[in-house]
Design a protein around this motif. Sequence first.
Motif, mmCIF file in Angstrom:
data_model
loop_
_atom_site.group_PDB
_atom_site.id
_atom_site.type_symbol
_atom_site.label_atom_id
_atom_site.label_comp_id
_atom_site.label_asym_id
_atom_site.label_seq_id
_atom_site.Cartn_x
_atom_site.Cartn_y
_atom_site.Cartn_z
ATOM 1 N N SER A 208 27.349 43.637 51.761
ATOM 2 C CA SER A 208 28.293 43.320 52.833
ATOM 3 C C SER A 208 28.846 41.906 52.653
ATOM 4 O O SER A 208 30.053 41.664 52.794
ATOM 5 C CB SER A 208 27.604 43.458 54.187
ATOM 6 N N ASP A 209 27.968 40.965 52.332
ATOM 7 C CA ASP A 209 28.413 39.589 52.094
ATOM 8 C C ASP A 209 29.256 39.500 50.827
ATOM 9 O O ASP A 209 30.276 38.797 50.793
ATOM 10 C CB ASP A 209 27.191 38.672 51.973
ATOM 11 N N LEU A 210 28.847 40.232 49.786
ATOM 12 C CA LEU A 210 29.577 40.194 48.520
ATOM 13 C C LEU A 210 31.006 40.703 48.674
ATOM 14 O O LEU A 210 31.958 40.087 48.172
ATOM 15 C CB LEU A 210 28.827 41.034 47.474
ATOM 16 N N THR A 211 31.166 41.830 49.367
ATOM 17 C CA THR A 211 32.485 42.476 49.445
ATOM 18 C C THR A 211 33.343 41.964 50.594
ATOM 19 O O THR A 211 34.564 42.174 50.583
ATOM 20 C CB THR A 211 32.316 43.997 49.589
ATOM 21 N N ASN A 212 32.746 41.325 51.583
ATOM 22 C CA ASN A 212 33.519 40.822 52.717
ATOM 23 C C ASN A 212 33.780 39.321 52.675
ATOM 24 O O ASN A 212 34.694 38.835 53.348
ATOM 25 C CB ASN A 212 32.809 41.156 54.034
ATOM 26 N N VAL A 213 32.967 38.598 51.879
ATOM 27 C CA VAL A 213 33.088 37.141 51.842
ATOM 28 C C VAL A 213 33.368 36.633 50.430
ATOM 29 O O VAL A 213 34.361 35.950 50.187
ATOM 30 C CB VAL A 213 31.806 36.477 52.400
ATOM 31 N N GLN A 214 32.488 36.986 49.491
ATOM 32 C CA GLN A 214 32.595 36.401 48.150
ATOM 33 C C GLN A 214 33.698 37.044 47.305
ATOM 34 O O GLN A 214 34.585 36.353 46.802
ATOM 35 C CB GLN A 214 31.240 36.539 47.434
ATOM 36 N N LEU A 215 33.649 38.359 47.156
ATOM 37 C CA LEU A 215 34.594 39.080 46.290
ATOM 38 C C LEU A 215 35.218 40.213 47.096
ATOM 39 O O LEU A 215 34.789 41.365 47.033
ATOM 40 C CB LEU A 215 33.876 39.624 45.048
ATOM 41 N N THR A 216 36.238 39.887 47.848
ATOM 42 C CA THR A 216 36.799 40.856 48.794
ATOM 43 C C THR A 216 37.600 41.964 48.123
ATOM 44 O O THR A 216 37.991 42.924 48.792
ATOM 45 C CB THR A 216 37.706 40.132 49.809
ATOM 46 N N MET B 15 19.656 45.027 50.547
ATOM 47 C CA MET B 15 20.780 45.348 49.655
ATOM 48 C C MET B 15 22.061 45.555 50.462
ATOM 49 O O MET B 15 23.138 45.125 50.051
ATOM 50 C CB MET B 15 20.456 46.596 48.840
ATOM 51 N N GLU B 16 21.944 46.194 51.612
ATOM 52 C CA GLU B 16 23.109 46.400 52.488
ATOM 53 C C GLU B 16 23.696 45.054 52.905
ATOM 54 O O GLU B 16 24.913 44.858 52.894
ATOM 55 C CB GLU B 16 22.688 47.204 53.711
ATOM 56 N N ALA B 17 22.838 44.114 53.281
ATOM 57 C CA ALA B 17 23.303 42.789 53.689
ATOM 58 C C ALA B 17 23.941 42.050 52.520
ATOM 59 O O ALA B 17 24.970 41.376 52.685
ATOM 60 C CB ALA B 17 22.139 41.983 54.254
ATOM 61 N N TYR B 18 23.334 42.180 51.333
ATOM 62 C CA TYR B 18 23.878 41.506 50.152
ATOM 63 C C TYR B 18 25.267 42.040 49.804
ATOM 64 O O TYR B 18 26.205 41.260 49.553
ATOM 65 C CB TYR B 18 22.932 41.704 48.968
#
Length: 605
Positions: A444-452, A439-442
């Motif tokens: 992190s990717d969501l807020t840093n890459v997909q939906l900043t 969940m942490e990895a998901y």
Amino acid sequence: MGLLLIIILTGYLIIYNIFSISVSNDIRFYGLLKTIGTTGPQLRRIIRQQALLLSVIGIPLGLLVGYGIGIKLTPVILSQLNGVVKDSVSASPLIFLGSALFAFITVVISCHRPGRLAASVSPVEAVRYTEGTTTKKTIRKGQSGPSLLKMAWANLGRSPGKTAITMTSLALAVLLLNLTVTFTNGFDMDKYLVNMVSDFIVADAGYFQVGNYWDGDHALPEDVIVSLENQPGVVAGGRVYGKTSAVEEFVTADHIRDKNSPWNDAKTLDHMVTFMEKNEAGLLADRAQLYGMEPYALDKLTLLQGDLSKLHEPGGRYLAAVYNTDDYGNTKMDSHWAKLGDTVTLRYVETYEYYNPNTGAILDPDQPPDDQPYRYRAKTYQDIDYEVAALITLPKSLNYRYYSADEFILNDQTFISDSGTDKVMYYACDVSDGDTTAMEAYLSDLTNVQLTQFDYESKASYAAEFNTLQKMFLILGGVLSLIIGLIGVLNFLNAILTGILTRRHELAMLQSIGMTGHQLKAMLIWEGLFYSLGAVVVSLLLSIAAGPLLANVLSNLFWFFTYRFTVLPILLVAPIFTVLGIAVPLIVYHVVSRRSIVERLRETE
């Protein structure tokens, strides 16, 4: 201030000891100068000029080294502070000027007493001077003669001031290190995480920023929430809705004054109360802050009084009054006016109107006049009565992240129905232990890459922040301890070196009457060990005395601090000091003993 005092005292001790040792070493030279007419004031001036020359060389070097260390440590400190430009490293001339002035004043003060010693000694005393004076004692019948241990102890007693200063300078470094470890070891992660009651909290990035006020434009979309709910390992979760429409409560003037008195004077409070709207009962209309919580979030509240189960009733006209806590979790029972069982009337305002308080004339809401007084009041609204079912405290990770007004909590359905808004402020959830990393990895990717535009907090991020904070103070304290420790070791080296050099003639005489080189080295080693072990004992006593004082101060500064006394740093340093106490005298003696006994006996100075 305590840290500053330790640094000042250490700086004074090292500089004073250096000049004191220098004067002791050159005392015969000063005596000879007196025989040819040099006056005491002239000798003091010589000492001051030596200090000035050393300062001209040493202070700029120290400023350069200090600035180099500072630009490395400053980013570490700033990374833990909110509201500070992270890449700002100041090179203000005032910093350098202040540091140079501080160092120079310390030097001037430190060389004052050694200068007086050089000026007051007579030529005859100077020629006979070795280091301190000893009174001859008669060995009574039945007493044993002097052992190497007793001789070493007596040698330290020749100059008790120098011995005390050397031990203290070494002990202060150990004290600072021990206090640093005590401080960082007292960081209590359980206390630090007490307000993080959910494994993950997801919201608009602005929600987590200091000084930002949440509004409907920063709501969390439903599709993001659904994607979170569908992640593996989510065992429980819930939405928390934020207020986007105007809501008022009705309170007494005394409550308004009490609530706002920390930030306003009496005149401002009078003006505030005068211009607030009143209802038929004479109560003042004040802004209220609301939460709409799903059952998951309601279960995270801390119950003070009452029954939270009533808030789970769909459409029930019940609410919980939110009481504030201090950093230590103590409830401020005067932070809210609502009591258990009270009826709270909330006014949901749709539109306001501006009017002239003197004439009652309605004014244009788009252009309030600048040339006449005006007030505003609710024009279209709905009043709804609620029963206070519970008094609660709200974990800081689940609140608005700013203090605004008296707060109340409704269940999600009642909140949406009565306020007419369904904007989600954040979504919080718990995840099974085996899925937290995924969940942490998901996220992190969501807020840093997909939906900043979104961000999240987690127990893991709080723990990492805690460890970084702890590491920051450990680095700072460690660097200061290292610097002060280096000063102490140099002081120790100076004391041993000059102690042997000023007594080289005496040591040669002892060897000439039968003392072997092995015995002489053993005596000098005992002297070094007395210095080292004395410093350890002094640092232990200072740590025992300073520990409780440190605990009281730090407990008031850091709510997550728990005092735990430790002597581990002292125990770790003790072997290092023991090695120094053995190695330094041996090295110095090895250098001195290169000359023969006869050559050393022929020395006159």
